[in-house]
Structures are given as structure tokens and as C-alpha cells.
Design a protein around this motif. Structure first.
Motif, PDB file in Angstrom:
ATOM      1  N   ILE A 114       0.853  -1.195   0.000  1.00 55.22           N
ATOM      2  CA  ILE A 114       0.000   0.000   0.000  1.00 55.22           C
ATOM      3  C   ILE A 114       0.879   1.233   0.000  1.00 55.22           C
ATOM      4  O   ILE A 114       1.789   1.364   0.826  1.00 55.22           O
ATOM      5  N   GLU A 115       0.607   2.129  -0.929  1.00 55.61           N
ATOM      6  CA  GLU A 115       1.266   3.433  -0.960  1.00 55.61           C
ATOM      7  C   GLU A 115       0.187   4.499  -0.806  1.00 55.61           C
ATOM      8  O   GLU A 115      -0.806   4.498  -1.543  1.00 55.61           O
ATOM      9  N   ALA A 116       0.368   5.382   0.152  1.00 62.37           N
ATOM     10  CA  ALA A 116      -0.645   6.392   0.445  1.00 62.37           C
ATOM     11  C   ALA A 116       0.027   7.637   1.003  1.00 62.37           C
ATOM     12  O   ALA A 116       1.236   7.643   1.277  1.00 62.37           O
ATOM     13  N   HIS A 117      -0.762   8.688   1.164  1.00 63.42           N
ATOM     14  CA  HIS A 117      -0.231   9.895   1.791  1.00 63.42           C
ATOM     15  C   HIS A 117      -1.289  10.484   2.723  1.00 63.42           C
ATOM     16  O   HIS A 117      -2.472  10.126   2.655  1.00 63.42           O
ATOM     17  N   ILE A 118      -0.837  11.354   3.578  1.00 60.24           N
ATOM     18  CA  ILE A 118      -1.696  11.990   4.582  1.00 60.24           C
ATOM     19  C   ILE A 118      -2.082  13.383   4.108  1.00 60.24           C
ATOM     20  O   ILE A 118      -1.235  14.134   3.612  1.00 60.24           O
ATOM     21  N   GLU A 119      -3.335  13.709   4.252  1.00 59.85           N
ATOM     22  CA  GLU A 119      -3.818  15.066   4.009  1.00 59.85           C
ATOM     23  C   GLU A 119      -4.461  15.597   5.284  1.00 59.85           C
ATOM     24  O   GLU A 119      -5.147  14.865   5.991  1.00 59.85           O
ATOM     25  N   ILE A 120      -4.216  16.874   5.543  1.00 60.91           N
ATOM     26  CA  ILE A 120      -4.802  17.534   6.704  1.00 60.91           C
ATOM     27  C   ILE A 120      -6.146  18.117   6.292  1.00 60.91           C
ATOM     28  O   ILE A 120      -6.258  18.802   5.274  1.00 60.91           O
ATOM     29  N   LEU A 121      -7.180  17.852   7.075  1.00 57.06           N
ATOM     30  CA  LEU A 121      -8.496  18.390   6.777  1.00 57.06           C
ATOM     31  C   LEU A 121      -8.550  19.873   7.132  1.00 57.06           C
ATOM     32  O   LEU A 121      -7.885  20.328   8.076  1.00 57.06           O
ATOM     33  N   ASP A 122      -9.356  20.622   6.359  1.00 52.05           N
ATOM     34  CA  ASP A 122      -9.474  22.073   6.567  1.00 52.05           C
ATOM     35  C   ASP A 122      -8.088  22.711   6.563  1.00 52.05           C
ATOM     36  O   ASP A 122      -7.724  23.491   7.450  1.00 52.05           O
ATOM     37  N   TYR A 165      -2.007  -8.942   8.509  1.00 53.05           N
ATOM     38  CA  TYR A 165      -0.714  -8.756   9.150  1.00 53.05           C
ATOM     39  C   TYR A 165       0.053  -7.685   8.368  1.00 53.05           C
ATOM     40  O   TYR A 165      -0.062  -7.607   7.139  1.00 53.05           O
ATOM     41  N   PHE A 166       0.815  -6.876   9.074  1.00 54.07           N
ATOM     42  CA  PHE A 166       1.471  -5.752   8.411  1.00 54.07           C
ATOM     43  C   PHE A 166       2.885  -5.577   8.939  1.00 54.07           C
ATOM     44  O   PHE A 166       3.219  -6.009  10.050  1.00 54.07           O
ATOM     45  N   ALA A 167       3.703  -4.937   8.118  1.00 51.96           N
ATOM     46  CA  ALA A 167       5.097  -4.691   8.472  1.00 51.96           C
ATOM     47  C   ALA A 167       5.594  -3.523   7.639  1.00 51.96           C
ATOM     48  O   ALA A 167       5.067  -3.251   6.552  1.00 51.96           O
ATOM     49  N   PRO A 168       6.612  -2.810   8.113  1.00 48.58           N
ATOM     50  CA  PRO A 168       7.184  -1.725   7.304  1.00 48.58           C
ATOM     51  C   PRO A 168       7.917  -2.267   6.095  1.00 48.58           C
ATOM     52  O   PRO A 168       8.352  -3.422   6.067  1.00 48.58           O
ATOM     53  N   VAL A 169       8.076  -1.435   5.090  1.00 48.80           N
ATOM     54  CA  VAL A 169       8.808  -1.800   3.881  1.00 48.80           C
ATOM     55  C   VAL A 169      10.267  -1.406   4.090  1.00 48.80           C
ATOM     56  O   VAL A 169      10.568  -0.258   4.443  1.00 48.80           O
ATOM     57  N   ASP A 170      11.174  -2.339   3.877  1.00 47.84           N
ATOM     58  CA  ASP A 170      12.587  -2.055   4.112  1.00 47.84           C
ATOM     59  C   ASP A 170      13.165  -1.227   2.982  1.00 47.84           C
ATOM     60  O   ASP A 170      12.487  -0.867   2.020  1.00 47.84           O
ATOM     61  N   ALA A 171      14.452  -0.946   3.084  1.00 50.28           N
ATOM     62  CA  ALA A 171      15.111  -0.076   2.106  1.00 50.28           C
ATOM     63  C   ALA A 171      15.125  -0.687   0.710  1.00 50.28           C
ATOM     64  O   ALA A 171      15.195   0.044  -0.285  1.00 50.28           O
ATOM     65  N   ALA A 172      15.051  -2.011   0.615  1.00 50.86           N
ATOM     66  CA  ALA A 172      15.065  -2.665  -0.696  1.00 50.86           C
ATOM     67  C   ALA A 172      13.765  -2.474  -1.454  1.00 50.86           C
ATOM     68  O   ALA A 172      13.704  -2.744  -2.655  1.00 50.86           O
ATOM     69  N   GLY A 173      12.733  -2.015  -0.766  1.00 53.29           N
ATOM     70  CA  GLY A 173      11.449  -1.793  -1.415  1.00 53.29           C
ATOM     71  C   GLY A 173      10.608  -3.049  -1.472  1.00 53.29           C
ATOM     72  O   GLY A 173      10.895  -4.059  -0.816  1.00 53.29           O
ATOM     73  N   PHE A 174       9.534  -2.996  -2.256  1.00 53.95           N
ATOM     74  CA  PHE A 174       8.642  -4.134  -2.384  1.00 53.95           C
ATOM     75  C   PHE A 174       9.314  -5.257  -3.178  1.00 53.95           C
ATOM     76  O   PHE A 174      10.152  -5.002  -4.048  1.00 53.95           O
ATOM     77  N   PRO A 175       8.935  -6.505  -2.902  1.00 52.71           N
ATOM     78  CA  PRO A 175       9.498  -7.617  -3.691  1.00 52.71           C
ATOM     79  C   PRO A 175       9.010  -7.552  -5.130  1.00 52.71           C
ATOM     80  O   PRO A 175       8.020  -6.886  -5.439  1.00 52.71           O
TER      81      PRO A 175
END
Length: 242
Positions: A114-122, A165-175
Motif C-alpha cells: 500500500i502506498e498512500a499519503h496523509i492530508e490535513i483536513l481544513d 498482518y502488516f510490516a514496514p517496507v525495508d530499504a530494498a522496497g517491495f518484492p
């Protein structure tokens, strides 16, 4: 200004139910953007922000399986005023009296990125401060919770009985993407999210659900195992204006 995140998600079963199927559950081929948002919100969410899904990567071959499950046929539990006042027994459902069997066509052994970003409301500047500061704070808290395996409630893959189940993506990126997913594949119309319409003249607010929510669909396509949600959403806006 927005900051992006990447998250590795997997599970044994998943079912992202197509709304056009009535009696039986049939899953989409891949995770929906609203399902991805639900996973992120289960890990970290604040009322001042919202998650916007940019891309969904399919990192395992798409495999379907057929199962039958016992479900109850009641949409919700009704609560009477006397029950709320403690004058009678609380709300309950007798599963034996309301049980029905339903077939489900679900996904097995799924792995997603999953690739996403955060937006601040108002969003607006106050006292000369920029929006990058609060966004960075949210991002730091999210990454810390992912590393620690923390979540407000267990994220799930479409249905609550299918834990994610979830985990951070390491420096190598996605498989790398499986060979069978390379190339372009049309996935048909897919639910993007629900948009809160509100009162006439008000600003639409995504991700706030009530009786005036409207579903937003887009024509999804997967290229080399990736669904570019941002690009598909832009095409929909150019055609339909919303």
C-alpha cells in the motif's frame, strides 16, 4: 504538502465484496482503495487527518477459493428504549433462529503493498506555520506504530474474520511482482470510497459515512501488478467531474 507511506500487508484469506453481487459474496480481484484505507486507519488515525490511497501493489498470484459460511440474516441489532434504560434485557441475536448459509468466493494467500499519503483536513496556515509540521508528526507516529506492531483494532482483509498482518517496507522496497501478473489487466468498475455529501452548499468530505454518503467508483486496471489509484481517480474526475 503531503508525505507518503508504504506498508506491506498480507493474510491467509481476503474478501473485498463486489456490491453488485446480491445473495452470495464475490471478491474483487485485488484490494479496494477503501479497504486499504481501513487498514491504515486501524493502525493510526486522527480526526484532523485522512488517508488518501495512491497505489496498491499485488505481490502474490491471484488465487480464488470457494467456501460456505454460516451468517445471520439480520442487518443490525435493534435496541429498544427500555433496554437502554435497563428495564429489560439488552440487545441480542439468537444465531440458531437467524442462521443462513452463504457461499463466498474469496482470495487466498494474499500479499499487498500500500502506498498512500496523509492530508490535513481544513488545511490552512495558522500563525505562519506550514502544514508540513503536523503532517510530519502524524507520519512519525504511524511509522512508529507500524514498527511496534501497534493498532487500534486488528486490521482485516475485507471481512473481520480474515485478519491482516502488516510490516514496514525495508530499504530494498517491495518484492518483485510475480511473472503471471506482468502486463495489463482490466479489473472493471471498482469501489474507490464513500463520499459524505452533506447539506447543499457544503464542502464534500470523503470518509465520513452517514445516510447521505455516495459511493464513488472508478474503472480499475492493473499494470505489472500495480493499480495506480491516483491516476484512475484523476481519469474519473475528468470524465464525471467528481
Amino acid at each position: 504538502m503531503s508525505h507518503g507511506i508504504r506498508l506491506h500487508v498480507w493474510g491467509e484469506y481476503a474478501c473485498w465484496t463486489r456490491p453488485e453481487m446480491k445473495a452470495e459474496r464475490v471478491s474483487y480481484d485485488v484490494m479496494t482503495p477503501s479497504g486499504a484505507r481501513g487498514i491504515l486507519e486501524a493502525i493510526y488515525w486522527k480526526p484532523q487527518m485522512r488517508w488518501v490511497i495512491d497505489r496498491i501493489r499485488v505481490l502474490a498470484p491471484i488465487r480464488f477459493a470457494n467456501i460456505r459460511r454460516n451468517e445471520v440474516d439480520l442487518p443490525k441489532i435493534s435496541v429498544t428504549a427500555k433496554a437502554m434504560q435497563g428495564l429489560e434485557s439488552g440487545p441480542s441475536i439468537h444465531a440458531e433462529e437467524n442462521r443462513q448459509q452463504r457461499a463466498t468466493l474469496l482470495l487466498t494467500n494474499v500479499v499487498y503493498g500500500i502506498e498512500a499519503h496523509i492530508e490535513i483536513l481544513d488545511a490552512q496556515e495558522k500563525n505562519g506555520t506550514t502544514l508540513s509540521e503536523p503532517v510530519a508528526k502524524h507520519l512519525d507516529q504511524f511509522n512508529r506504530r507500524v514498527r511496534d506492531g501497534a493498532c487500534f483494532h486488528r486490521p482485516y482483509l475485507g471481512c473481520r474474520e480474515f485478519p491482516a498482518y502488516f510490516a514496514p517496507v525495508d530499504a530494498a522496497g517491495f518484492p518483485p511482482v510475480p511473472d503471471e501478473l506482468k502486463g495489463e489487466r482490466q479489473l472493471g468498475f471498482m469501489l474507490d470510497d464513500l463520499e459524505h455529501v452533506g447539506h447543499p452548499g457544503s464542502t464534500p468530505r470523503p470518509h465520513r459515512c452517514d445516510a447521505r454518503c455516495q459511493p464513488r467508483f472508478f474503472r480499475a486496471r492493473m499494470l505489472d501488478g500495480m493499480v495506480d489509484v491516483a491516476a484512475c481517480r484523476k481519469e474519473r474526475q475528468e470524465v464525471f467531474g467528481s
